[in-house]
Design an enzyme around this catalytic site. Structure first.
Site, PDB file in Angstrom:
ATOM      1  N   TYR A 167       0.832  -1.207   0.000  1.00  0.00           N
ATOM      2  CA  TYR A 167       0.000   0.000   0.000  1.00  0.00           C
ATOM      3  C   TYR A 167       0.869   1.262   0.000  1.00  0.00           C
ATOM      4  O   TYR A 167       0.636   2.196  -0.771  1.00  0.00           O
ATOM      5  CB  TYR A 167      -0.900  -0.038   1.226  1.00  0.00           C
ATOM      6  CG  TYR A 167      -1.842   1.127   1.388  1.00  0.00           C
ATOM      7  CD1 TYR A 167      -3.037   1.185   0.685  1.00  0.00           C
ATOM      8  CD2 TYR A 167      -1.548   2.161   2.274  1.00  0.00           C
ATOM      9  CE1 TYR A 167      -3.910   2.252   0.848  1.00  0.00           C
ATOM     10  CE2 TYR A 167      -2.412   3.216   2.455  1.00  0.00           C
ATOM     11  CZ  TYR A 167      -3.598   3.266   1.737  1.00  0.00           C
ATOM     12  OH  TYR A 167      -4.451   4.319   1.902  1.00  0.00           O
ATOM     13  N   LYS A 171       1.091   4.207  -2.844  1.00  0.00           N
ATOM     14  CA  LYS A 171       0.762   5.594  -2.536  1.00  0.00           C
ATOM     15  C   LYS A 171       1.930   6.530  -2.803  1.00  0.00           C
ATOM     16  O   LYS A 171       1.733   7.675  -3.228  1.00  0.00           O
ATOM     17  CB  LYS A 171       0.293   5.708  -1.089  1.00  0.00           C
ATOM     18  CG  LYS A 171      -1.055   5.046  -0.833  1.00  0.00           C
ATOM     19  CD  LYS A 171      -2.143   5.601  -1.737  1.00  0.00           C
ATOM     20  CE  LYS A 171      -3.528   5.127  -1.344  1.00  0.00           C
ATOM     21  NZ  LYS A 171      -4.593   5.654  -2.240  1.00  0.00           N
TER      22      LYS A 171
END
Length: 314
Positions: A167, A171
């Site tokens: 993740y 990002k």
């Protein structure tokens, strides 16, 4: 132009619009006169299943309040389906004024235990999905000579924490992609920014629980429940996100904006902060002697975002 007119008749595509920040943003834009395409595949937080009802529920809320919206249940993570998301807006409204990339999934594990398929899935949804949907809108923006992108990054990628290498990587990649889009699309009067929002959500609670369990294994007594007070709400993020799509933010592009409660941050982006040189070049001995000593005062601490933003929301 009055603030009530900044969003009037703007057509905004929001991926991940069925819940969380995407939902609050869709409701906010529609309440201020915008027309919204609510895209949501309707998966679980970890990416299982598909259900259009989450997007349809938001659309029904908007219409019940007198606003305009249409639902779309296509997957952001393939090129073919991403094009269908933009086509939904063109079919319904004949134009697209802004695209918000908010769709995502999360699967967490310590890096050394992370299944490769979990890394691939999260990168594919967040980073590839952001590219695909943005790229699908690019010809529309080019023809209109106008448009705005807003991509959801995260303090997880910009600052860091444990258990979410997939993740956080996605990002961080989105932050870089946003700035690169800004360079290429500037010639068409198109802006691209990203946000690093802090808000309590299903995903945030799951990560917090995971971190608590991981720290417990080390014998540390850090209580991650305290970090709930450092998170804002999705409703507090919506006005800032919406504003960045309007002509009022025409001079803002290529930036990273953070929102946490009622606080707004402008993030710095990579720049050299210290330098050392030797005219005769470097040896291992010279590096040992000079480099660490010179850089040590400026090295970035290995702190999680919860430690960086340690004070309660304002």
């Amino acid at each position: 132009m009055s603030h009530t007119e900044l969003l009037r008749d703007k057509v905004v595509v929001i991926t991940g619009g069925g819940s969380g920040i995407g939902r609050e943003l869709a409701l906010f834009i529609a309440a201020h006169g915008g027309k919204v395409v609510v895209n949501d595949l309707g998966t679980s937080p970890s990416g299982e299943g598909a259900d259009l009802s989450s997007a349809e529920t938001v659309v029904n809320e908007i219409r019940a309040a007198g606003g305009e919206a249409v639902a779309n249940g296509d997957d952001v993570s393939t090129w073919v389906t991403a094009q269908r998301i933009i086509a939904t807006a063109m079919d319904a409204y004949g134009r697209v004024d802004a695209v918000v990339n908010s769709a995502g999934v999360m699967r967490h594990a310590a890096f050394e235990q992370m299944p490769p398929e979990d890394f691939d899935l999260v990168l594919k949804t967040h980073l590839n999905g952001t590219f695909y949907v943005s790229r699908a809108a690019a010809p529309v923006f080019q023809a209109q000579n106008s448009g705005a992108y807003l991509h959801m990054s995260s303090t997880t990628g910009l600052i860091g924490t444990m258990g979410v290498a997939n993740y956080g990587s996605a990002k961080a990649g989105i932050a870089g992609l946003s700035r690169l889009i800004a360079f290429d699309m500037k010639r068409y009067n198109v802006r691209s920014n990203c946000m690093a929002p802090s808000a309590r959500s299903r995903q945030w609670e799951r990560v917090n629980a995971f971190r608590q369990a991981e720290f417990a294994k080390t014998g540390a007594n850090t209580d991650f429940r305290q970090f709930r007070s450092t998170q804002g709400t999705a409703a507090q993020i919506a006005p800032v996100a919406a504003f960045l799509l309007t002509d009022g933010a025409r001079d803002i592009t290529g930036q990273i904006i953070g929102v946490r409660g009622n606080e707004i941050y402008l993030y710095s982006q990579p720049r050299p902060i210290r330098s050392v040189h030797r005219s005769e070049g470097w040896t291992l001995e010279g590096l040992e002697e000079q480099l660490v000593q010179a850089f040590r005062p400026s090295l970035t601490p290995l702190e999680t975002y919860g430690e960086v933003f340690s004070w309660p929301t304002i």
